[in-house]
Design a protein around this motif. Structure first.
Motif, short mmCIF file in Angstrom:
data_model
loop_
_atom_site.label_atom_id
_atom_site.label_comp_id
_atom_site.label_asym_id
_atom_site.label_seq_id
_atom_site.Cartn_x
_atom_site.Cartn_y
_atom_site.Cartn_z
N TRP A 112 -2.71 -7.02 6.38
CA TRP A 112 -3.76 -7.12 5.44
C TRP A 112 -4.78 -8.20 5.69
N SER A 119 2.10 -5.02 5.97
CA SER A 119 2.61 -6.52 5.81
C SER A 119 1.28 -7.04 5.33
N LEU A 120 1.60 -8.48 4.91
CA LEU A 120 0.60 -9.49 4.52
C LEU A 120 -0.08 -9.81 5.58
N HIS A 128 -6.05 3.07 -1.92
CA HIS A 128 -5.05 3.68 -2.76
C HIS A 128 -3.73 2.59 -2.40
N GLU A 129 -3.03 2.38 -3.75
CA GLU A 129 -1.79 1.73 -3.36
C GLU A 129 -0.65 1.90 -2.26
N GLN A 130 -0.55 3.45 -2.20
CA GLN A 130 0.26 4.00 -1.10
C GLN A 130 -0.24 3.40 0.27
N LYS A 131 -1.41 3.22 0.31
CA LYS A 131 -1.84 2.97 1.60
C LYS A 131 -1.75 1.22 1.92
N LEU A 132 -1.73 0.45 0.88
CA LEU A 132 -1.34 -0.78 1.15
C LEU A 132 -0.07 -1.37 0.97
N LYS A 133 0.58 -0.57 0.37
CA LYS A 133 2.40 -1.07 0.25
C LYS A 133 2.90 -1.00 1.65
N VAL A 134 2.46 -0.13 2.60
CA VAL A 134 2.87 -0.05 3.86
C VAL A 134 2.49 -1.24 4.99
#
Length: 108
Positions: free
Chosen positions: A33, A29-30, A21-27
């Motif tokens: 990820w 850093s590159l 989910h997007e909210q898990k990705l936005k926290v």
């Protein structure tokens, strides 16, 4: 978890992708990820992969849906297929064989 998602899909000869989910990705850093993706790649390194975009995968699945084997025969080491084709395309057909208790797959 991401590696398990990919591995499960690929073992079933289907496409694999990481679902989150997007909210898990936005926290993340590159760098975090990238480390997750490297870890997934390492954990699934023994599984054959064909990298493609969503569009390429969708087109391939559409072609696969409209083309199928209606008959196959084995003659020695040769396999012959009769296809029902509604869309002219080049599909990869998996052929599984067993030798000395080991099962291998190759595309034809």
């Amino acid at each position: 978890n991401a590696a398990a998602q990919i591995e499960n899909a690929l073992r079933g000869c289907f496409y694999g992708e990481i679902v989150t989910h997007e909210q898990k990705l936005k926290v993340l850093s590159l760098r975090e990820w990238e480390n997750i993706l490297k870890s997934v790649n390492r954990l699934t390194s023994k599984t054959e992969k064909i990298f493609s975009t969503h569009d390429e995968t969708a087109l391939y699945l559409r072609k696969k849906r409209h083309n199928y084997i209606i008959k196959s025969t084995v003659n020695g080491k040769n396999i012959n297929f009769t296809m029902k084709r509604k869309i002219k395309s080049h599909l990869k057909i998996s052929v599984f064989k067993e030798e000395d208790g080991q099962i291998t797959r190759e595309f034809v």
